[in-house]
Scaffold this motif. Structure first.
Motif, short mmCIF file in Angstrom:
data_model
loop_
_atom_site.label_atom_id
_atom_site.label_comp_id
_atom_site.label_asym_id
_atom_site.label_seq_id
_atom_site.Cartn_x
_atom_site.Cartn_y
_atom_site.Cartn_z
N TRP A 1 0.83 -1.18 0.00
CA TRP A 1 0.00 0.00 0.00
C TRP A 1 0.87 1.23 0.00
O TRP A 1 1.91 1.29 0.64
CB TRP A 1 -0.90 0.03 1.24
N LYS A 2 0.41 2.26 -0.68
CA LYS A 2 1.09 3.55 -0.71
C LYS A 2 0.05 4.62 -0.39
O LYS A 2 -1.02 4.64 -1.00
CB LYS A 2 1.70 3.77 -2.09
N GLU A 3 0.38 5.50 0.55
CA GLU A 3 -0.56 6.54 0.93
C GLU A 3 -0.82 7.48 -0.26
O GLU A 3 0.10 7.88 -0.97
CB GLU A 3 -0.01 7.34 2.10
N HIS A 4 -2.11 7.82 -0.44
CA HIS A 4 -2.50 8.74 -1.51
C HIS A 4 -2.01 10.14 -1.17
O HIS A 4 -2.05 10.56 -0.01
CB HIS A 4 -4.03 8.73 -1.66
N SER A 7 -4.21 12.28 1.01
CA SER A 7 -4.57 11.78 2.34
C SER A 7 -4.01 12.70 3.43
O SER A 7 -2.87 13.13 3.33
CB SER A 7 -4.00 10.38 2.51
#
Length: 114
Positions: A1-4, A7
């Motif tokens: 997962w990679k933070e948007h 965000s």
């Protein structure tokens, strides 16, 4: 997962920042649910239609002028409802699992005074 990069998508709002369920797809349309902390924690939940979602952008709009769920008159939800988990059935109908906030007395029963 990679933070948007957008965000968190909502900040500084007691009405719409706290998550109120998972993001749900209805065909090509995505919906985000948010708990409303006004007038108290988890009093109701709102739906937001995600109108743009790319690796670098995010936009949403309120899906309705009324909450998806809110307090009722039963003991199990007389203080509010704050999570919505919709599921589409094989026949196309939608059902939703919800939770409620309970107060020891229903809204129709007087509380005892000390």
């Amino acid at each position: 997962w990679k933070e948007h990069p957008k965000s968190p998508i909502v900040t500084g709002s007691d009405h719409f920042a706290r998550p109120g369920g998972r993001v749900v797809a209805d065909g090509e349309v995505l919906y985000r649910y948010a708990q409303d902390g006004v007038p108290r924690y988890g009093s109701k939940a709102w739906a937001f239609r995600i109108t743009e979602l790319t690796p670098s952008t995010y936009r949403e709009e309120q899906a309705s002028s009324t909450p998806v769920v809110q307090q009722g008159n039963e003991a199990w939800n007389n203080r509010g409802m704050h999570t919505v988990d919709p599921h589409q059935m094989p026949d196309g109908r939608w059902i939703a699992f919800v939770d409620g906030l309970e107060h020891r007395h229903t809204l129709n029963q007087p509380t005892k005074q000390p």
